[in-house]
Design a protein around this motif. Structure first.
Motif, mmCIF file in Angstrom:
data_model
loop_
_atom_site.group_PDB
_atom_site.id
_atom_site.type_symbol
_atom_site.label_atom_id
_atom_site.label_comp_id
_atom_site.label_asym_id
_atom_site.label_seq_id
_atom_site.Cartn_x
_atom_site.Cartn_y
_atom_site.Cartn_z
ATOM 1 N N ALA A 376 -1.449 -16.450 11.108
ATOM 2 C CA ALA A 376 -2.137 -15.256 10.630
ATOM 3 C C ALA A 376 -2.982 -15.614 9.417
ATOM 4 O O ALA A 376 -2.829 -16.679 8.799
ATOM 5 N N ASP A 377 -3.879 -14.687 9.078
ATOM 6 C CA ASP A 377 -4.671 -14.797 7.861
ATOM 7 C C ASP A 377 -3.776 -14.324 6.712
ATOM 8 O O ASP A 377 -3.420 -13.135 6.649
ATOM 9 N N PRO A 378 -3.375 -15.178 5.818
ATOM 10 C CA PRO A 378 -2.420 -14.769 4.778
ATOM 11 C C PRO A 378 -2.915 -13.610 3.939
ATOM 12 O O PRO A 378 -2.150 -12.682 3.637
ATOM 13 N N ALA A 379 -4.197 -13.637 3.559
ATOM 14 C CA ALA A 379 -4.725 -12.571 2.703
ATOM 15 C C ALA A 379 -4.672 -11.229 3.423
ATOM 16 O O ALA A 379 -4.289 -10.205 2.843
ATOM 17 N N ARG A 380 -5.040 -11.219 4.713
ATOM 18 C CA ARG A 380 -5.056 -9.965 5.463
ATOM 19 C C ARG A 380 -3.641 -9.466 5.731
ATOM 20 O O ARG A 380 -3.374 -8.257 5.659
ATOM 21 N N LEU A 381 -2.718 -10.384 6.033
ATOM 22 C CA LEU A 381 -1.348 -9.949 6.272
ATOM 23 C C LEU A 381 -0.716 -9.424 4.984
ATOM 24 O O LEU A 381 0.041 -8.437 5.008
ATOM 25 N N GLU A 382 -1.038 -10.062 3.854
ATOM 26 C CA GLU A 382 -0.555 -9.531 2.571
ATOM 27 C C GLU A 382 -1.167 -8.160 2.301
ATOM 28 O O GLU A 382 -0.510 -7.273 1.743
ATOM 29 N N GLN A 383 -2.429 -7.962 2.718
ATOM 30 C CA GLN A 383 -3.064 -6.654 2.558
ATOM 31 C C GLN A 383 -2.309 -5.590 3.339
ATOM 32 O O GLN A 383 -2.095 -4.478 2.852
ATOM 33 N N VAL A 384 -1.881 -5.930 4.538
ATOM 34 C CA VAL A 384 -1.110 -4.975 5.346
ATOM 35 C C VAL A 384 0.204 -4.644 4.652
ATOM 36 O O VAL A 384 0.598 -3.472 4.543
ATOM 37 N N LEU A 385 0.912 -5.675 4.181
ATOM 38 C CA LEU A 385 2.183 -5.439 3.487
ATOM 39 C C LEU A 385 1.975 -4.641 2.204
ATOM 40 O O LEU A 385 2.782 -3.757 1.873
ATOM 41 N N HIS A 386 0.882 -4.948 1.477
ATOM 42 C CA HIS A 386 0.574 -4.172 0.261
ATOM 43 C C HIS A 386 0.419 -2.700 0.606
ATOM 44 O O HIS A 386 0.936 -1.819 -0.092
ATOM 45 N N ASN A 387 -0.299 -2.427 1.667
ATOM 46 C CA ASN A 387 -0.548 -1.037 2.047
ATOM 47 C C ASN A 387 0.754 -0.330 2.417
ATOM 48 O O ASN A 387 1.001 0.807 1.979
ATOM 49 N N LEU A 388 1.588 -0.993 3.214
ATOM 50 C CA LEU A 388 2.839 -0.360 3.634
ATOM 51 C C LEU A 388 3.781 -0.143 2.453
ATOM 52 O O LEU A 388 4.401 0.918 2.325
ATOM 53 N N ILE A 389 3.898 -1.149 1.596
ATOM 54 C CA ILE A 389 4.790 -1.010 0.439
ATOM 55 C C ILE A 389 4.247 0.032 -0.534
ATOM 56 O O ILE A 389 5.006 0.842 -1.092
ATOM 57 N N SER A 390 2.925 0.020 -0.757
ATOM 58 C CA SER A 390 2.324 1.006 -1.659
ATOM 59 C C SER A 390 2.563 2.421 -1.164
ATOM 60 O O SER A 390 2.922 3.317 -1.943
ATOM 61 N N ASN A 391 2.389 2.653 0.158
ATOM 62 C CA ASN A 391 2.655 3.988 0.708
ATOM 63 C C ASN A 391 4.129 4.352 0.563
ATOM 64 O O ASN A 391 4.481 5.499 0.243
ATOM 65 N N ALA A 392 5.005 3.384 0.822
ATOM 66 C CA ALA A 392 6.437 3.672 0.695
ATOM 67 C C ALA A 392 6.794 4.076 -0.728
ATOM 68 O O ALA A 392 7.600 4.979 -0.953
ATOM 69 N N LEU A 393 6.201 3.404 -1.713
ATOM 70 C CA LEU A 393 6.489 3.743 -3.107
ATOM 71 C C LEU A 393 5.905 5.098 -3.488
ATOM 72 O O LEU A 393 6.521 5.881 -4.218
ATOM 73 N N LYS A 394 4.681 5.393 -2.975
ATOM 74 C CA LYS A 394 4.026 6.647 -3.356
ATOM 75 C C LYS A 394 4.744 7.853 -2.781
ATOM 76 O O LYS A 394 4.823 8.909 -3.426
ATOM 77 N N TYR A 395 5.264 7.729 -1.579
ATOM 78 C CA TYR A 395 5.835 8.894 -0.900
ATOM 79 C C TYR A 395 7.352 8.926 -0.952
ATOM 80 O O TYR A 395 7.976 9.692 -0.236
ATOM 81 N N SER A 396 7.958 8.082 -1.805
ATOM 82 C CA SER A 396 9.411 8.093 -1.977
ATOM 83 C C SER A 396 9.753 8.701 -3.329
ATOM 84 O O SER A 396 9.009 8.544 -4.311
ATOM 85 N N PRO A 397 10.862 9.395 -3.436
ATOM 86 C CA PRO A 397 11.251 9.978 -4.729
ATOM 87 C C PRO A 397 11.582 8.879 -5.750
ATOM 88 O O PRO A 397 11.980 7.773 -5.391
ATOM 89 N N ALA A 398 11.402 9.208 -7.013
ATOM 90 C CA ALA A 398 11.655 8.237 -8.082
ATOM 91 C C ALA A 398 13.114 7.803 -8.062
ATOM 92 O O ALA A 398 14.018 8.601 -7.852
ATOM 93 N N GLY A 399 13.326 6.507 -8.263
ATOM 94 C CA GLY A 399 14.665 5.949 -8.284
ATOM 95 C C GLY A 399 15.178 5.553 -6.920
ATOM 96 O O GLY A 399 16.252 4.940 -6.834
ATOM 97 N N SER A 400 14.458 5.864 -5.857
ATOM 98 C CA SER A 400 14.921 5.483 -4.517
ATOM 99 C C SER A 400 14.602 4.013 -4.265
ATOM 100 O O SER A 400 13.887 3.364 -5.032
#
Length: 507
Positions: A376-400
């Motif tokens: 895989a393209d490392p930069a693009r795959l990291e971009q995908v993981l960044h997006n998924l983790i960022s969404n998970a953090l934004k839409y999860s309650p604090a402390g979870s």
């Protein structure tokens, strides 16, 4: 998420598709079948008429031949009687230069010919009687005693029999002619009827073709022309044969899709403008505050202002990056530089980056003991993981806690991000990866234009993989990226591990 197009449904109108409509191919096949049957009927009638007329002509020919031979026999018998009565001195030769013996032989040949062409039992029976009378007549002429008593009656009987044969042939000719005339009249009537049916069929086919095919086709063309001229509400009536209804339905679906895309684009532009206004307003406010209170600007205040500016600039950069990626993907210009990397390392690097900041959430990384190589393209795959983790953090309650895991399932590498956030409903999941789509709860919890997941999916698909989600409202979500394992790299890794083990044994 449902998006209403604001357009009337075509199927609710009076010109909607009706079940049971015949296809254009079936309709043309039925029409050609009827016309073919009419043509075959006309051809069959012509063949039958030709056969009947041929048979009638043959019958007439035989009848006329019988009449001709009968008349010649009568003339020959009368000539023979005259030759006998006048004597051989005055009439040494018969008619046509024949002697008495030659004349008799000729008369016998004619009777044989007449017997051969006779077609009925009555005619043959009459000819047999005529021959017997002629035999009596010829034999009586050689005996003077019998000649006075038997020759005359035998000759009269023979002539009478030949008249009857002629009458039989005349009647047969009349019957054949009547039959031919009857068939001819019937053929004329049927021919007129078939011609009328053929003309009526052509007329009906023309009218039906105009109504069934040409008019719906003209309506579709006019609808397309109006739509192309800017009337976005123009829709084609779904009427006519199946093919034309499918064409109209396809056009209507395309028109609805274009109208929906236009609405999405307008909503996207409004969303981008709104999302850009917020960070720009924050930057403008920070700059204004810094300019007005430059004298009282403390280091702490400067740090808070710079932190705010940095966050807004990072937000703008992420938004512009998503827009650029979406544009490249739609244009087919997304460039990938694949190489074999361990999925564990990629996941670890992304998680460590988020752990270095203050996210207010717990990050748990779950990795297997063995390597999970992917191409895989490392930069693009990291971009995908960044997006998924960022969404998970934004839409999860604090402390979870947000969990990032990597595992291998046979020949597939699976990278999952699990959160304890707001979750996604089944209805919203259908449009989750569509561009410019955001769930109702997502709009309230975090800003964005709805391009991150769409770009992530296209990047994963560009690698030949897939991305899916499992979620329930209020119970969090699990996003999983599935990529093929680089089998060649696995083989090399196993070989290297075996070589290392052998070296350790030797030492």
């Amino acid at each position: 998420m449902k998006v209403s197009s604001g357009l009337p449904r075509v199927s609710d109108g009076p010109c909607s598709a009706r079940g049971g409509s015949m296809s254009l191919r079936s309709w043309l096949a039925a029409t050609m079948g009827v016309l073919t049957l009419v043509t075959l009927a006309a051809a069959t009638l012509l063949i039958v008429l030709t056969s009947v007329l041929d048979r009638s002509a043959a019958t007439l020919g035989v009848a006329f031949g019988g009449i001709r031979v009968s008349e010649e026999l009568e003339v020959g018998l009368l000539a023979h009687d005259r030759m006998v009565r006048e004597g051989p001195v005055k009439v040494p030769r018969g008619p046509g230069g024949l002697s008495r013996f030659e004349l008799e032989a000729s008369l016998y040949r004619q009777m044989g010919e007449l017997r051969r062409i006779a077609s009925t039992a009555a005619e043959r029976q009459r000819l047999d009687a005529v021959r017997e009378d002629v035999d009596v007549y010829f034999s009586a002429q050689w005996d003077p005693v019998r000649a006075e008593q038997e020759a005359g009656p035998a000759l009269d009987a023979a002539l009478s029999g030949l008249e009857q044969v002629s009458s039989i042939n005349v009647e047969r000719a009349r019957v054949a002619r009547s039959e031919a005339e009857r068939w001819n009249d019937m053929a004329d009537s049927v021919g007129v009827v078939l011609c009328g049916l053929l003309l009526l069929g052509v007329l009906v086919v023309s009218v039906l073709l105009r109504r069934v095919a040409l008019q719906p086709l003209r309506d579709i063309s006019q609808s397309m022309r109006r739509f192309g001229a800017g009337c976005r509400r123009a829709r084609a009536p779904e009427a006519g044969p199946t093919e034309l209804r499918d064409m109209a339905r396809t056009f209507n679906e395309m028109a609805n899709s274009l109208a929906h895309q236009q609405e999405q684009q307008l909503a996207f532009l409004a969303g981008v403008a709104h999302e850009l206004r917020n960070p720009l307003s924050a930057l403008k406010l920070s700059t204004a505050l810094s300019d007005r209170s430059r004298a009282q600007l403390t280091p702490e205040r400067m740090d808070r202002t710079l932190s705010l500016v940095g966050r807004q600039v990072e937000r703008l950069d992420r938004m512009v990056g998503d827009l650029l990626d979406a544009t490249r993907i739609e244009a087919g210009r997304l460039e990938l530089r694949p190489e074999v990397r361990d999925a564990r390392e990629l996941a670890r690097e992304v998680v460590e980056l988020y752990r270095s900041g203050d996210t207010g959430h717990g990050l748990r990384l779950s990795l297997p003991d063995v390597s999970v190589p992917v191409r895989a393209d490392p930069a693009r795959l990291e971009q995908v993981l960044h997006n998924l983790i960022s969404n998970a953090l934004k839409y999860s309650p604090a402390g979870s806690t947000v969990e990032v895991s990597v595992r291998r399932e046979k020949d597939t590498a699976v990278l999952c991000v699990t959160d304890q956030g707001i979750g996604i409903s089944e209805e919203e999941m259908r449009l989750l990866f569509a561009p410019f789509q955001r769930a109702g709860n997502a709009r309230q919890r975090a800003p964005g234009v709805g391009l991150g997941l769409s770009v992530a999916r296209r990047i994963v698909e560009g690698h030949g993989g897939s991305i899916d989600v499992t979620s329930q409202p209020g119970h969090g979500s699990v996003f999983c990226v599935r990529l093929a394992v680089a089998t060649e790299a696995v083989r090399h890794a196993e070989e290297d591990a075996g070589l290392t083990s052998l070296e350790d044994t030797l030492h």
